[in-house]
Design a protein around this motif. Sequence first.
Motif, short mmCIF file in Angstrom:
data_model
loop_
_atom_site.label_atom_id
_atom_site.label_comp_id
_atom_site.label_asym_id
_atom_site.label_seq_id
_atom_site.Cartn_x
_atom_site.Cartn_y
_atom_site.Cartn_z
N GLU A 36 2.07 -38.44 -72.25
CA GLU A 36 1.81 -39.94 -72.52
C GLU A 36 0.52 -40.07 -73.29
N THR A 37 -0.34 -39.20 -72.97
CA THR A 37 -1.65 -39.43 -73.80
C THR A 37 -1.56 -39.01 -75.10
N ALA A 38 -0.88 -37.90 -75.33
CA ALA A 38 -0.49 -37.48 -76.68
C ALA A 38 0.20 -38.33 -77.48
N LYS A 39 1.25 -39.06 -76.78
CA LYS A 39 2.31 -40.05 -77.60
C LYS A 39 1.67 -41.25 -78.18
N HIS A 40 0.50 -41.63 -77.41
CA HIS A 40 -0.10 -42.82 -77.93
C HIS A 40 -1.64 -42.91 -78.68
N ASN A 41 -1.98 -41.43 -78.72
CA ASN A 41 -3.43 -40.99 -78.99
C ASN A 41 -3.49 -39.92 -80.05
N HIS A 42 -4.40 -39.61 -80.62
CA HIS A 42 -4.73 -38.40 -81.29
C HIS A 42 -5.14 -37.35 -80.20
N ILE A 43 -4.67 -36.78 -79.46
CA ILE A 43 -5.16 -36.08 -78.23
C ILE A 43 -6.05 -34.78 -78.80
N PRO A 44 -7.38 -34.97 -78.39
CA PRO A 44 -8.44 -34.03 -78.94
C PRO A 44 -8.29 -32.64 -78.25
N ALA A 45 -7.22 -31.91 -78.79
CA ALA A 45 -6.88 -30.61 -78.01
C ALA A 45 -6.18 -29.66 -79.23
N ASP A 46 -6.55 -28.40 -78.98
CA ASP A 46 -5.90 -27.27 -80.04
C ASP A 46 -4.43 -26.72 -79.63
N ASP A 47 -4.33 -26.86 -78.13
CA ASP A 47 -3.16 -26.41 -77.50
C ASP A 47 -2.81 -27.19 -76.30
N ILE A 48 -1.49 -27.05 -76.07
CA ILE A 48 -0.95 -28.10 -74.89
C ILE A 48 -0.04 -26.88 -74.27
N VAL A 49 -0.12 -26.71 -72.86
CA VAL A 49 0.65 -25.99 -71.96
C VAL A 49 1.29 -27.12 -70.86
N ALA A 50 2.66 -26.82 -71.06
CA ALA A 50 3.27 -27.40 -69.80
C ALA A 50 4.37 -26.55 -68.96
N LEU A 51 3.62 -26.65 -67.76
CA LEU A 51 4.15 -25.94 -66.66
C LEU A 51 5.06 -26.71 -65.55
N GLY A 52 6.29 -26.32 -65.48
CA GLY A 52 7.24 -27.04 -64.52
C GLY A 52 7.37 -28.52 -64.81
N SER A 53 7.52 -28.71 -66.15
CA SER A 53 7.53 -30.26 -66.48
C SER A 53 8.80 -31.33 -66.30
N PRO A 54 8.59 -32.28 -65.70
CA PRO A 54 9.80 -32.97 -65.57
C PRO A 54 10.20 -33.68 -66.90
N GLY A 55 9.37 -33.80 -67.89
CA GLY A 55 9.35 -34.32 -69.14
C GLY A 55 8.12 -34.71 -69.69
N MET A 56 8.03 -35.11 -70.84
CA MET A 56 6.67 -35.21 -71.65
C MET A 56 6.93 -36.58 -72.18
N GLN A 57 7.78 -37.43 -72.12
CA GLN A 57 7.85 -38.61 -72.76
C GLN A 57 7.91 -38.55 -74.35
N VAL A 58 8.21 -37.59 -74.90
CA VAL A 58 8.67 -37.42 -76.20
C VAL A 58 9.90 -36.46 -76.45
N LYS A 59 10.60 -36.45 -77.48
CA LYS A 59 11.80 -35.85 -77.80
C LYS A 59 11.40 -34.69 -78.57
N HIS A 60 10.36 -34.27 -78.96
CA HIS A 60 10.10 -32.95 -79.90
C HIS A 60 8.69 -32.49 -79.57
N ALA A 61 8.35 -31.37 -79.39
CA ALA A 61 7.05 -30.88 -79.46
C ALA A 61 6.17 -31.23 -80.37
N SER A 62 6.72 -31.45 -81.55
CA SER A 62 5.70 -32.02 -82.80
C SER A 62 5.40 -33.34 -82.66
N ASP A 63 5.86 -34.18 -81.50
CA ASP A 63 5.57 -35.34 -81.36
C ASP A 63 4.20 -35.22 -80.46
N LEU A 64 3.68 -34.43 -80.25
CA LEU A 64 2.59 -34.34 -79.21
C LEU A 64 1.21 -34.29 -79.92
N GLY A 65 1.23 -34.05 -81.28
CA GLY A 65 0.12 -33.99 -82.19
C GLY A 65 -0.77 -33.01 -82.37
#
Length: 601
Positions: free
Chosen positions: A482-511
Motif C-alpha cells: 500500500e505504501t509503494a502503491k501510492h508513493n515513491h518508496i525510498p528503498a532498494d529492495d522489497i521482501v514479502a514473507l507469507g504475504s496475503p497480497g500487496m495491493q498491486v497486480k505485478h512486482a513492477s508496480d512496487l516502484g
Amino acid sequence: MDYKTLKALKPSDYSDAADDYRAMSDRASASKDDINNRVAAGMRKELDGRAADAAHKQLTKLSENFHYIQVECGLISTALNAFSYDIQPAKKKLENAVADAEAAKFTVNGDGSVSYPAGGEKEDGKLPPGGTASGVTGSSAQGLDRQAANFDPNPNYRRAQEYANRIASALKEATEADEKWAPKLRALTADDDLTVSDRDWADVQSDTRGVAKAADHYLDSIAPPPKGGDPKANAEWWKSLTPEERDTYLTLHPKAVGAMNGLPAEARDEANRTVLDETCAQYQLDLDTLPPEPTNKYENVYTINGPIKVYTQEWIDWNEKYGGQIASLNKVLNGSKAIQDRFDSTGEKGLPRAYLLGFDPKGQDDGRVILALGNPDTADHTAVYVPGTGTNIEGTQGSIERTEKMWRESSKLVPGQSVSTVYWLDYDAPDNIPQAMSGSRAEHAGPRLEDFLQGTQIAQGGPNASHTTIIGHSYGTTVVGETAKHNHIPADDIVALGSPGMQVKHASDLGVGANHVWAEGANWSMDDAIVRHGGGLVGLGDGRGSNPTDVAFGANIMQDDTGNLISGHSSYWDYAGDEASTSLKNQARVIAGRYGDVKLE
C-alpha cells in the motif's frame, strides 16, 4: 524582589550555572553510554555465570542512575536558562531607569525610591524644596501620582516619580519571575539515596510539565518545530537550532522530539529512552495501586460425576473489576521490559547498540515501537521489518528477536560494513484473521511508513547513503504494498514473507523494479498457505487474487525450508541448531545486497 537584590543580580550567573548543569547532564549521559556500550558490553563478551549476572544488574542500576541525573540536570539547566531569560527584561528596565535618574543628578535610594533636589521658581525667595518619590505600579496609581506631580511647584518631583515608577515596575516584573521559578527550581530535587525509584521517574514527568509551563516565554524565543512535521522540514528545523536549544527541546518535549521523522537517530533515541523510563514508572505505580489477585482463586464444586474446579466468586469479582486494567498495564510493561532487555544485551554475542526511534504505549492502538539494531544513520545496509497480524506492544520481544537474527546473518555477509535492522510497529495491526481481511488498516499505515522511510533517508544523508531493504511479513506486506502503491518508496529492495497480497497486480508496480522484489512462502505449511491464498479470496492483492509467490506476479521467488505441515507462517527466521534456515539466509543475502547468492525456486 527588592531593589538591592535585583540591582546585584546578574542574569549571566544563572545562564552560567545552566551551562554547568548542562555539562553535568552531558557527563552523566556519556557515563551512561560508556557503561551500556563499553563496560557492560565488554563484560558480556568475556564473563559468564552468576557473578557476572550480579555485576551486570549493578551496572544496569548504575546506568539508570546516570540517566536520571542526565534528565534532572537537563531540567535544572533549562529552568535556569528560562529564569535568566525571564529576569533579563526586568534587569534591563532597572538599569535604564537608574541610569536616567543618576544622569539627571537624582539619587536612587536602597529601597528603590528616588530623591530629587530643590528646583523650580522661587517663592518668597526660596526654591521649592526637594524630596523623595516612591514608585507605584498600576495605571490608576501612576495616574494619581502624575496629577500630584503636575501640581507640585518643583518640576523635579514629576521626573523623580517617573523614574521611581519605572524602578517599581522593574521590581514587580522581577518578583513575578522569581515567584514563578523559585518553586519550580525547589521541586527539582531527588531523594537522598542511591536508588532511582518508579516514584522518582514519575516525579520527572511532573517536573517536566512544570518547567515547560513556566518556560513559555523562553520557548517563544526559540523557533518552534514545523507544523505538519514532514521529515525534510523537521530535519531543517533541528539543524537550525543551537546545541542549547536542541537540549531544551529534548528536555521539555521528549515525546515530541522522539516521534519526529527526519531527526538524527541519536536525538530520537535519547528522547524516547526518557519517555520509556517515565512510562514504565507510571504504569508500575498504577499497577501497584490495584489489589493483587486473590490467593483463593479456585474452589471445588461437587457434581454427580465428582468434584470439578471452578473460579471462586471472590476471584470472579476481582477479575471483573480489575482484570482488564491489570492486563492492559502488564501488556505495556512486558513490551517495555523487552526493549530494556535489548538495551541491556548490547555486546552480547556481538549485538550492536539499539536505538529507540519511536515509543508510545497507546500509539496506533497497538502501541508504538520503532527499534533499530545498529545506527541506521550511519549503516551501509538498512533493513526495515514491518510485522503483521496479531502484533502489538506486548509481543515486542519476539519481533526484536527476528530483527536480531536478520542482523546477525546479514552482518556475516558484509565484513567491514555496518548493518542496521529496524523493527517498525507504528500502525494498528489486525488483531485476528477477520480484521486482516480488509486493506483499510494498510491504507492508514501507508503514509506513516512512507514518512518514516523518508525521514530515515534524510537522516542518513540522502538516497544513496545506505542500501535499504523493506521486509514485510504477513499483513505487513500489505502495508508495504500500500505504501509503494501510492508513493515513491525510498528503498532498494522489497521482501514479502507469507504475504496475503500487496495491493498491486505485478512486482513492477512496487516502484523498485521487479528484479528487486523478493518473495517467500512456506509452501508445505497449511497455515501459511491459508494466509497467502486466503488473502486473494477476500480482495487483498490487486482485488483479483495476485500474490507475490505467484509466478505471474513477477517477483524473485526465494527458496524456503521453514515450518512443517501444520505451522510455518511464523517460521521464516528459524534456526536448525546454529545453522540459519535457507529462508533466513535468503533474507540476509538481500539485506546485504548479495543478490547472486540468493537461492531461488
